[in-house]
Design a protein around this motif. Sequence first.
Motif: not given
Length: 696
Positions: A271-272, A282-286, A435-444, A469-471
Amino acid sequence: MEFRIADTFTDALARLAANEQKAVKTTAFDLQMDPSSPGLSFHRIDNSKDANFWSVRANADIRIIVHKTAASMLLAYVDHHDKAYAWAERRRIEAHPKTGAVQIVEVRERVVEVAPQLPFGAPIVASGAKPTKAPIFKSLSTDDLLAIGVPEDWLADVARATEDRFLDIAGHLPAEASEALLEYAATGDLNRPAPARPADPFAHPDTLRRIRVVENAEHLALALDYPWDKWTVFLHPSQRAFVGKEFSGPARIAGSAGTGKTVVALHRAARLVETTPNARLLLTTFSDPLSRALERKVRILVGPDSRVIPSISVASFQGVALDLFQLAFGHRAHVATEDRVWAILAEVSSTISVSEFSERFIRSEWTNVVDAWQVNNAEAYGQVPRLGRKNRMSVKQRDRLWPVFEAARAALLSQGLMTWSQIFGKLTGHFAGRAEKPFTHIVVDEAQDLGVPELRFFAAIASGGANALFFAGDIGQRIFQQPFSWKALGVDVRGRSATLKVNYRTSHEIRQAADRLLPSVLRDVDGVEDQRKGTVSLFSGPEPIVALAPDENAELPTIVDFVKQALADGIAAHEIGIFTRGADQLPRARAVVKACGLSALELSGRGDDPAGRMSVGTMHLAKGLEFKAVIVMACDDEVLPLQSRVEAVADEVELDEVYETERQLLYVACTRARDRLLVTGVAPGSEFLADLKLPI
């Protein structure tokens, strides 16, 4: 004529043998291409209450059940002849009179598994009799029940359902009705959906949960090759709220194993990207295996050709760090193994007079304080938080010990090696001021296993705006990291945290037993609570079995009998998993597989094809997996909790942490089971098993 396919069809198709599936798929393509073809053998289901049910021959014994009208053809079910006909004779397909959604309704009078039906409005108990438990939906009116999609046939059964009886009924109800009732049972809140009666009942949101239009042969091939994982594609109403919710800062959802945290993470990621111009998510896990599983689910969710795919990067914590490290610094990072770090610490400790500190304590201090917090000088070492550590250490003690850590850092640097904490730390420093980041959103996903370096890293590489950031995670499944304050690192989820309550993956009986391993309320360092009490499961099953044997040889036949019974009941070999505490106990698991006449799939990060093999691995590798039947074996005294971990602790608080994470490790392994669970060991067995057993 529109061609449609129901989830009941794809679920049934997945249960057939490979050669049977091939015949069904061929016939399904023929039906889509030309349903009037004379080669197709249609037979009306005469004993069905729905005149639109027909059977189509796929081979000598396999029949496809279709629901055929002048306007549409729906693939509804498939099975061997008698079972397919029995399924159709007990069902009808119709639009619900209140909600308007098309439902596949079981005809109540033909369902014998539930107690005999009484007229709606009749007394709940006979005069003078005392109910053993009160009906849990007695305060809901007929209009309430109809509003959430309860079929008229089932109103009386729902009105009379006790807590114990409701699980027997829930499986016969449409998903939207059973889920709303389960949520009501757990929270006391009835989620009456907003009226949604489109002109076409097949366009109703609840219809789309179970029936989809198949536009062409390519879409049909995808639907047949990827049978619906309904908990990935469709959301429970309590989950849906978190997918689209706007958060002003970092947010987190929690919930026990099987409550759909990963589902929410997947849908929120999609959705984002869909709603944010130029999104880089970025959708990430361990771990790498779990990140590959997430990537597969993303593709199933959004479709292989979706414009969403290029905007979503899926990687493990360490995987994304290695990629960004090379991009930022022009070379790959060389990671020091744990054994190499321990050797360096031992070497420098022998040259510096610190005999008052044990090797065990020095390792613990390095891992949990110096390396975790990336302490790089004596002054910082004196100020670093020592949260949860009993040994506070005086200034003089720190001054004496710091040269060991300083020398160890220098030795690693001279050898061109970095710990994972150092890699994350260097990247954090690189991106924090940009100021410039690799990602606009990160879902962990699996966020409970984030450590201090990882959390700092993700906070530094995200844009920092709303919804950045969403965890998703479960404190009760934390098995790798010590607790620490997220708020102290600038990631404050207070006021933006919630707990999911409906369990989709694990039976009521297994969930109830596993929950006894953990407190009903878990609280993180910042005071955010995970209220686990009130979680409910969507289905019931056999009670889990806890069995102790006098020795290892006697443990074997109990497990073999369990596996053979599962196989006899139609559970495939690849749907069975065996877990042990560590690698030392794996030979006992392999002996089980051999005694069953099967081959073993050794769980690893390779993602091997599991077809025809039983999965075998350590409890740590169970994370994120799911099996219909699970054996957790070799739960012996001094194996769980692992005696070497107990003996290695250097701090009383660390000992509590060892016991807590060992208990949570058993919880993780047990909750990989969907329907059946066997836990075994050699007497007297792990001290944790007393909590797992049913209370007397």
